[in-house]
Design a protein around this motif. Structure first.
Motif, PDB file in Angstrom:
ATOM      1  N   MET A 100       0.850  -1.188   0.000  1.00 30.44           N
ATOM      2  CA  MET A 100       0.000   0.000   0.000  1.00 30.44           C
ATOM      3  C   MET A 100       0.889   1.243   0.000  1.00 30.44           C
ATOM      4  O   MET A 100       1.790   1.368   0.826  1.00 30.44           O
ATOM      5  N   TYR A 101       0.643   2.171  -0.918  1.00 29.27           N
ATOM      6  CA  TYR A 101       1.411   3.398  -1.001  1.00 29.27           C
ATOM      7  C   TYR A 101       0.430   4.563  -0.883  1.00 29.27           C
ATOM      8  O   TYR A 101      -0.156   4.987  -1.865  1.00 29.27           O
ATOM      9  N   SER A 102       0.247   5.037   0.334  1.00 24.55           N
ATOM     10  CA  SER A 102      -0.793   6.011   0.598  1.00 24.55           C
ATOM     11  C   SER A 102      -0.286   7.438   0.607  1.00 24.55           C
ATOM     12  O   SER A 102      -1.084   8.365   0.714  1.00 24.55           O
ATOM     13  N   ILE A 103       1.019   7.660   0.520  1.00 27.02           N
ATOM     14  CA  ILE A 103       1.565   9.004   0.570  1.00 27.02           C
ATOM     15  C   ILE A 103       2.689   9.141  -0.440  1.00 27.02           C
ATOM     16  O   ILE A 103       3.217   8.161  -0.959  1.00 27.02           O
ATOM     17  N   SER A 104       3.047  10.367  -0.731  1.00 22.80           N
ATOM     18  CA  SER A 104       4.178  10.632  -1.607  1.00 22.80           C
ATOM     19  C   SER A 104       5.043  11.707  -0.987  1.00 22.80           C
ATOM     20  O   SER A 104       4.549  12.739  -0.545  1.00 22.80           O
ATOM     21  N   ALA A 105       6.348  11.474  -0.954  1.00 17.74           N
ATOM     22  CA  ALA A 105       7.293  12.479  -0.488  1.00 17.74           C
ATOM     23  C   ALA A 105       7.797  13.333  -1.643  1.00 17.74           C
ATOM     24  O   ALA A 105       8.683  14.158  -1.459  1.00 17.74           O
ATOM     25  N   LEU A 106       7.228  13.136  -2.826  1.00 15.19           N
ATOM     26  CA  LEU A 106       7.695  13.835  -4.023  1.00 15.19           C
ATOM     27  C   LEU A 106       6.633  14.756  -4.606  1.00 15.19           C
ATOM     28  O   LEU A 106       6.716  15.127  -5.777  1.00 15.19           O
TER      29      LEU A 106
ATOM     30  N   LEU B  53       2.933   6.186  -7.032  1.00  7.93           N
ATOM     31  CA  LEU B  53       3.542   7.057  -6.035  1.00  7.93           C
ATOM     32  C   LEU B  53       2.850   8.412  -5.918  1.00  7.93           C
ATOM     33  O   LEU B  53       3.287   9.268  -5.145  1.00  7.93           O
ATOM     34  N   ASN B  54       1.767   8.613  -6.684  1.00  6.00           N
ATOM     35  CA  ASN B  54       1.036   9.886  -6.666  1.00  6.00           C
ATOM     36  C   ASN B  54       1.937  11.073  -7.008  1.00  6.00           C
ATOM     37  O   ASN B  54       1.882  12.133  -6.367  1.00  6.00           O
ATOM     38  N   VAL B  55       2.784  10.881  -8.020  1.00  5.02           N
ATOM     39  CA  VAL B  55       3.720  11.922  -8.442  1.00  5.02           C
ATOM     40  C   VAL B  55       3.291  12.472  -9.801  1.00  5.02           C
ATOM     41  O   VAL B  55       3.026  11.711 -10.738  1.00  5.02           O
TER      42      VAL B  55
ATOM     43  N   ASP C  34      11.100  -2.128  -6.327  1.00  5.20           N
ATOM     44  CA  ASP C  34       9.819  -1.865  -5.682  1.00  5.20           C
ATOM     45  C   ASP C  34       9.532  -0.359  -5.722  1.00  5.20           C
ATOM     46  O   ASP C  34      10.459   0.455  -5.610  1.00  5.20           O
ATOM     47  N   PRO C  35       8.259   0.057  -5.892  1.00  3.18           N
ATOM     48  CA  PRO C  35       7.949   1.489  -5.950  1.00  3.18           C
ATOM     49  C   PRO C  35       8.458   2.291  -4.757  1.00  3.18           C
ATOM     50  O   PRO C  35       8.882   3.444  -4.912  1.00  3.18           O
ATOM     51  N   THR C  36       8.423   1.713  -3.554  1.00  3.00           N
ATOM     52  CA  THR C  36       8.952   2.427  -2.392  1.00  3.00           C
ATOM     53  C   THR C  36      10.446   2.660  -2.535  1.00  3.00           C
ATOM     54  O   THR C  36      10.965   3.725  -2.193  1.00  3.00           O
ATOM     55  N   VAL C  37      11.153   1.671  -3.050  1.00  4.40           N
ATOM     56  CA  VAL C  37      12.592   1.814  -3.279  1.00  4.40           C
ATOM     57  C   VAL C  37      12.854   2.880  -4.336  1.00  4.40           C
ATOM     58  O   VAL C  37      13.767   3.702  -4.197  1.00  4.40           O
TER      59      VAL C  37
ATOM     60  N   TYR D  14      13.059   7.840   4.834  1.00 11.58           N
ATOM     61  CA  TYR D  14      14.382   7.837   4.209  1.00 11.58           C
ATOM     62  C   TYR D  14      14.814   9.281   4.014  1.00 11.58           C
ATOM     63  O   TYR D  14      14.048  10.093   3.512  1.00 11.58           O
ATOM     64  N   PHE D  15      16.027   9.598   4.451  1.00 13.72           N
ATOM     65  CA  PHE D  15      16.512  10.975   4.440  1.00 13.72           C
ATOM     66  C   PHE D  15      15.502  11.910   5.119  1.00 13.72           C
ATOM     67  O   PHE D  15      15.306  13.044   4.696  1.00 13.72           O
ATOM     68  N   GLY D  16      14.861  11.408   6.178  1.00 14.04           N
ATOM     69  CA  GLY D  16      13.941  12.213   6.964  1.00 14.04           C
ATOM     70  C   GLY D  16      12.558  12.373   6.377  1.00 14.04           C
ATOM     71  O   GLY D  16      11.720  13.052   6.965  1.00 14.04           O
ATOM     72  N   LYS D  17      12.273  11.754   5.225  1.00 15.49           N
ATOM     73  CA  LYS D  17      10.965  11.868   4.574  1.00 15.49           C
ATOM     74  C   LYS D  17      10.246  10.525   4.594  1.00 15.49           C
ATOM     75  O   LYS D  17      10.853   9.484   4.333  1.00 15.49           O
ATOM     76  N   GLU D  18       8.932  10.567   4.889  1.00  7.78           N
ATOM     77  CA  GLU D  18       8.155   9.336   4.901  1.00  7.78           C
ATOM     78  C   GLU D  18       7.840   8.936   3.461  1.00  7.78           C
ATOM     79  O   GLU D  18       7.173   9.662   2.727  1.00  7.78           O
ATOM     80  N   ILE D  19       8.315   7.762   3.047  1.00  2.11           N
ATOM     81  CA  ILE D  19       8.134   7.313   1.666  1.00  2.11           C
ATOM     82  C   ILE D  19       7.104   6.196   1.546  1.00  2.11           C
ATOM     83  O   ILE D  19       6.721   5.831   0.436  1.00  2.11           O
ATOM     84  N   GLU D  20       6.668   5.658   2.663  1.00  9.63           N
ATOM     85  CA  GLU D  20       5.553   4.699   2.622  1.00  9.63           C
ATOM     86  C   GLU D  20       4.864   4.662   3.968  1.00  9.63           C
ATOM     87  O   GLU D  20       5.504   4.718   5.017  1.00  9.63           O
ATOM     88  N   ARG D  21       3.545   4.530   3.916  1.00 10.40           N
ATOM     89  CA  ARG D  21       2.739   4.254   5.101  1.00 10.40           C
ATOM     90  C   ARG D  21       1.755   3.192   4.667  1.00 10.40           C
ATOM     91  O   ARG D  21       0.874   3.441   3.855  1.00 10.40           O
ATOM     92  N   GLY D  22       1.905   1.978   5.175  1.00 10.10           N
ATOM     93  CA  GLY D  22       1.129   0.873   4.640  1.00 10.10           C
ATOM     94  C   GLY D  22       0.589  -0.065   5.707  1.00 10.10           C
ATOM     95  O   GLY D  22       0.847   0.083   6.906  1.00 10.10           O
TER      96      GLY D  22
END
Length: 220
Positions: free
Chosen positions: A1-7, A32-34, A76-79, A113-121
Motif C-alpha cells: 500500500m502506497y498512501s503518501i508521496s514524499a515527491l 507514487l502519486n507523483v 519496488d515502488p517504495t525503493v 528515508y533521508f527524513g521523509k516518509e516514503i511509505e505508510r502501509g
C-alpha cells in the motif's frame, strides 16, 4: 500500500519515445502519486524540472538534472521513491533508513528515508511484511538501517525479526519500542487501518532497546 508521496512538490519528466518504458514509468509515478511531464528526448537538455526518467539509449551525454534509466523499474515502488529522494537530497539530511512496524493482526508500516516518509502501509501477515521490508533494506543504500518494532504483540514481533534475518543478508539495527507511549496520540484515529499505520509512524519517533542484528550467514 502506497498512501503518501514524499515527491509531491517535485517535477519529473518522462522522456522516451518507446511505448513500453513510457507506460511503465507513468504507471510507477501514478502509484507514487507523483505528477510528471511527458517529454521528447530532444527536450531533456532544456527541461527545468527536478529529475528525468528516460532510457539509456535516448539519454543525452549532459543534462542539468539527475537522470534515471529504465533499469530502475525492476525495483519496488517504495525503493524507487527512496532512490529519487536520495538523488535530490540537498545534503542537509542524514543518510538514514528508519522503518517503524506496529505488529498485530494487521501490521502497520511506516518507512522514512533521508527524513521523509516514503511509505505508510498495512500488511496482513508477517511474511508479506518481512518480504516487503527486505526489498527496501536491500534496495536503499543508507548508511544506517534501523527497524523499530512495537512490543505490543511479541509473538508477531519475533516472527517478523526472524523472517527479516532470513530474508535480508546483511546487518541492521533493531529497536523494541514501548507501544503504550503511542496510544494517546492515535486515539482520534477511529479506523483500524489508519490507527495501525499511524502507530507505526509514531513508533519511528520513540526510543527503545536497540541491538544489532547480524545475518545468519555470519552468525551460523
Amino acid at each position: 500500500m502506497y498512501s503518501i508521496s514524499a515527491l509531491e512538490h517535485c517535477r519529473i519528466g518522462v522522456a522516451t519515445t518507446y511505448g513500453k518504458p513510457y507506460f511503465q514509468f507513468v504507471k510507477t509515478l501514478k502509484i507514487l502519486n507523483v505528477k510528471y511531464d511527458s517529454l521528447l528526448p530532444g527536450e531533456i537538455e532544456s527541461y527545468s524540472g527536478n529529475l528525468i526518467l528516460t532510457t539509456a539509449e535516448e539519454s543525452p551525454k549532459f543534462a542539468n538534472q539527475p537522470i534515471l534509466y529504465e533499469e530502475i523499474l525492476k525495483e519496488d515502488p517504495t525503493v524507487i521513491q527512496g532512490i529519487i529522494i536520495e538523488m535530490l537530497d540537498s545534503g542537509l539530511n542524514d543518510n538514514e533508513l528508519l522503518i517503524g512496524i506496529d505488529p498485530g493482526q494487521r501490521i502497520g508500516l511506516s518507512v522514512l528515508y533521508f527524513g521523509k516518509e516514503i511509505e505508510r502501509g498495512l500488511y496482513n501477515s508477517p511474511e508479506d511484511l518481512a518480504n516487503h521490508v527486505a526489498k527496501i533494506l536491500g534496495g536503499l543504500r543508507a548508511e544506517r538501517k534501523i527497524i523499530k518494532i512495537g512490543n505490543g504483540n511479541m509473538q508477531v514481533t519475533k516472527q517478523i525479526t526472524t523472517l527479516l534475518n532470513l530474508r535480508f543478508c546483511s546487518h541492521f539495527e533493531l529497536e523494541l519500542v514501548d507501544e503504550r507511549k503511542t496510544t494517546k496520540k492515535i486515539k482520534n484515529y477511529n479506523k483500524r487501518g489508519e490507527r495501525d499505520m499511524m502507530s507505526a509512524k509514531f513508533i519511528t519517533q520513540r526510543e527503545g532497546y536497540r541491538r544489532f542484528v547480524l545475518p545468519l550467514s555470519r552468525t551460523g
